[in-house]
Design an enzyme around this catalytic site. Structure first.
Site, PDB file in Angstrom:
ATOM      1  N   ASP A  39      44.982  15.801  62.393  1.00 18.01           N
ATOM      2  CA  ASP A  39      45.882  16.807  62.936  1.00 18.01           C
ATOM      3  C   ASP A  39      46.460  16.277  64.254  1.00 18.01           C
ATOM      4  O   ASP A  39      45.746  15.654  65.034  1.00 18.01           O
ATOM      5  CB  ASP A  39      45.111  18.113  63.180  1.00 18.01           C
ATOM      6  N   HIS A 110      47.191  23.609  52.594  1.00 19.62           N
ATOM      7  CA  HIS A 110      46.454  22.623  53.374  1.00 19.62           C
ATOM      8  C   HIS A 110      45.134  23.217  53.838  1.00 19.62           C
ATOM      9  O   HIS A 110      45.020  24.425  54.038  1.00 19.62           O
ATOM     10  CB  HIS A 110      47.264  22.104  54.561  1.00 19.62           C
TER      11      HIS A 110
END
Length: 125
Positions: A39, A110
């Protein structure tokens, strides 16, 4: 911006662009069914996003339209990433936001994988 989990798939979303190679990422795992990458704004020492390669908006969409092979492959990819980052023994958290009330911001299914420290309570009270 919250997402409606029943919306049609938006091929211009950031994860679709990552899958097409239009936006770089720090890949940690990739196979036929899934892509996993760090991320860009981590919320824990380990914060990895895992996405299916198919065009699915949410778990609802994926569970309704995904093939058995896609679903199994995606779930196996999540387990592989957790094991390869030595998160199984200390523990980790999986999070999938779905729709507006769930806080989904990108209209591509996701899963966030968090680990690397004690994570505290699941939801703020």
């Amino acid at each position: 911006m919250a997402i409606d989990a029943t919306s049609p798939y938006d091929h211009a979303n950031i994860f679709a662009k990552i899958l097409r190679g239009e936006i770089p990422n720090r890949t940690v795992y990739e196979d036929e069914w899934a892509l996993a990458f760090h991320d860009i704004n981590p919320a824990a020492p380990t914060h990895i996003l895992i996405i299916p390669k198919g065009a699915y908006v949410s778990w609802e969409d994926f569970s309704a339209r995904g093939s058995d092979a896609e679903i199994a492959g995606f779930v196996r990819a999540i387990g592989h990433v957790a094991r390869s980052h030595d998160l199984v023994t200390p523990g980790y958290r999986l999070l999938a936001n779905v729709g507006g009330h769930g806080g989904q911001e990108v209209p591509h299914l996701h899963v966030h994988l968090f680990g690397g420290r004690p994570l505290g309570p699941m939801l703020a009270r």
